[in-house]
Design an enzyme around this catalytic site. Structure first.
Site, short mmCIF file in Angstrom:
data_model
loop_
_atom_site.label_atom_id
_atom_site.label_comp_id
_atom_site.label_asym_id
_atom_site.label_seq_id
_atom_site.Cartn_x
_atom_site.Cartn_y
_atom_site.Cartn_z
N SER A 190 12.13 -0.50 -5.11
CA SER A 190 11.39 -1.51 -4.37
C SER A 190 12.32 -2.22 -3.39
CB SER A 190 10.73 -2.49 -5.35
OG SER A 190 9.77 -3.29 -4.72
N ASP A 350 0.26 2.78 -4.45
CA ASP A 350 1.27 1.78 -4.10
C ASP A 350 1.11 1.40 -2.64
OD1 ASP A 350 3.52 0.20 -3.80
OD2 ASP A 350 4.96 1.82 -4.07
N HIS A 380 3.33 1.24 -8.13
CA HIS A 380 4.54 0.48 -7.85
C HIS A 380 5.09 -0.16 -9.13
CE1 HIS A 380 7.26 -1.51 -5.03
NE2 HIS A 380 7.26 -2.50 -5.91
#
Length: 411
Positions: A190, A350, A380
């Site tokens: 991320s 995501d 995610h």
């Protein structure tokens, strides 16, 4: 009578929690029942933020930093108790780290410098302790788990500079940790995937350093130029671990927006009103061109929101020198040639799916070797949630990551 009343209260409480925490999930999601539990916990946390706003303690985005996700302690990391590795706290280049080393220190080992996720605002190296222990065991490498400073107290470029400084130190002085400096890679998920890509971009251009051997990028946030890519439009609320508005708030905090202005900046950025029309027609736009996406993802299934022509000039004035900086948005780098081979994880459900696709494509077009892992059914954050809940998508990805590292190391 009292017992009946207590049972009624408990039943109604459980029912209320279930109603508040429920979120319909898309068809095809891996492990939907387990994910529903995780979604429920997140929705309850957000309900707490709504109550805070009602009581006058600020909006949900003003309270986006969850302090229990950034624990600070001098105690040994929990994985040290397992006993199969030497797990210690240290400071490298002034930055706190957790180091995972084989107990046999008679030789030199390859290493991975890892940067945790959390939107540059929350989470910590300790939250990733279990995952980093597994990374170390499965790859046979020394892991440097970096606890870089966080926004909003420390906005860009402080977090990425911390990561650059630690990695540069390892490449120069890795022998201190029994590291072979010719066999070092970077990794992150991320926001940490963004940082890993930025570190690789920066240090590859420093000719006096040993070259990084690889970069591992899990579901990365790679640009704040266009938050109306198809994945943002179609997947915004599909698995609400990360939404368009949340990503806009994280970017705003990372860019240095103060808490009092965060709601306005979040709205403007999520509506794509932070970039003027002439800039949207510049070369920068070519880096987020949907034609670079796989054909099936080039057109959103839902209507694309209209970008208002009256962009917010005040917002743009504050962020214009940051939003296209390659160390902030690696996807905006004009030149990606010469970067180390990359493993890029993209998750089906995501909002950052297209960021990963675009970066992998641009790396490939620049002649960089890329292993693209498409996590079908994934979402995610799955590799960090995997620490707590067994997820097929995360297990499959991590298995490929460990194989990728061994291949790069010639094992």
């Amino acid at each position: 009578m009292f017992l009946q009343g207590l049972v009624t209260v408990i039943t109604l409480t459980i029912l209320g929690v279930a109603i508040i925490g429920y979120h319909p999930l898309p068809t095809g999601l891996e492990n939907p029942i387990k994910v529903q539990v995780a979604m429920g916990i997140l929705k309850l946390l957000r309900a707490v933020r709504t109550v805070q706003e009602y009581l006058g303690y600020g909006s949900p985005y003003q309270n986006v930093k969850l302090h229990f996700l950034t624990p600070k302690t001098d105690d040994p990391p929990k994985s040290a108790a397992i006993g199969d590795l030497k797990v210690t706290r240290d400071t490298i280049a002034g930055v706190p780290v957790i180091v995972y080393q084989p107990k046999d220190n008679s030789g030199l080992y390859p290493a991975i410098v890892y940067f945790h996720g959390g939107g540059w605002v929350t989470c910590s190296a300790d939250m990733y302790d279990t995952l980093m222990h597994e990374y170390a065991v499965k790859t046979g490498t020394v892991i440097i788990n970096v606890d870089y400073r966080l926004a909003p107290e420390h906005p860009f470029p402080t977090p990425v500079q911390d990561c650059i400084d630690v990695t540069r130190f390892i490449l120069q002085h890795g022998a201190k940790y029994n590291i072979d400096v010719t066999k070092v890679g970077v990794a992150g998920d991320s926001a940490g995937g963004n940082l890993a890509a930025s570190v690789a971009l920066k240090l590859t251009r420093e000719p006096d350093l040993p070259r990084l051997l690889f970069q591992i990028i899990h579901y990365p946030a790679m640009q704040a130029f266009d938050l109306h890519l198809p994945s943002y439009i179609d997947l915004n609320q599909s698995v609400p671990i990360l939404t368009q508005d949340q990503m806009a708030a994280f970017y705003a905090y990372y860019m240095g927006v103060n808490r009092e202005n965060i709601d306005h900046f979040t709205t403007v950025i999520s509506e794509n009103r932070h970039i003027p029309a002439d800039v949207r027609k510049s070369k920068l736009a070519s880096f987020v061109d949907v034609k670079l996406l796989p054909p099936q993802y080039q057109t959103p299934k839902n209507p694309r929101p209209t970008i208002h022509s009256d962009y917010d000039a005040q917002v743009y004035a504050q962020i214009k020198d940051i939003v296209a900086d390659p160390l902030f948005s690696p996807l905006m780098a004009p030149d990606l040639t010469g970067l180390p081979p990359a493993f890029v994880q993209v998750c089906e459900f995501d909002v950052l799916r297209d960021d990963g696709f675009l970066y992998a494509r641009r790396l490939q077009d620049a002649g960089v070797q890329v292993k693209l892992h498409f996590g079908k059914g994934g979402f995610h954050g799955d590799i960090i949630i995997y620490i707590f809940v067994q997820l097929n998508s995360a297990e499959s990805c991590l298995s490929e990551v460990y194989s990728f590292v061994k291949d790069r190391l010639g094992k």
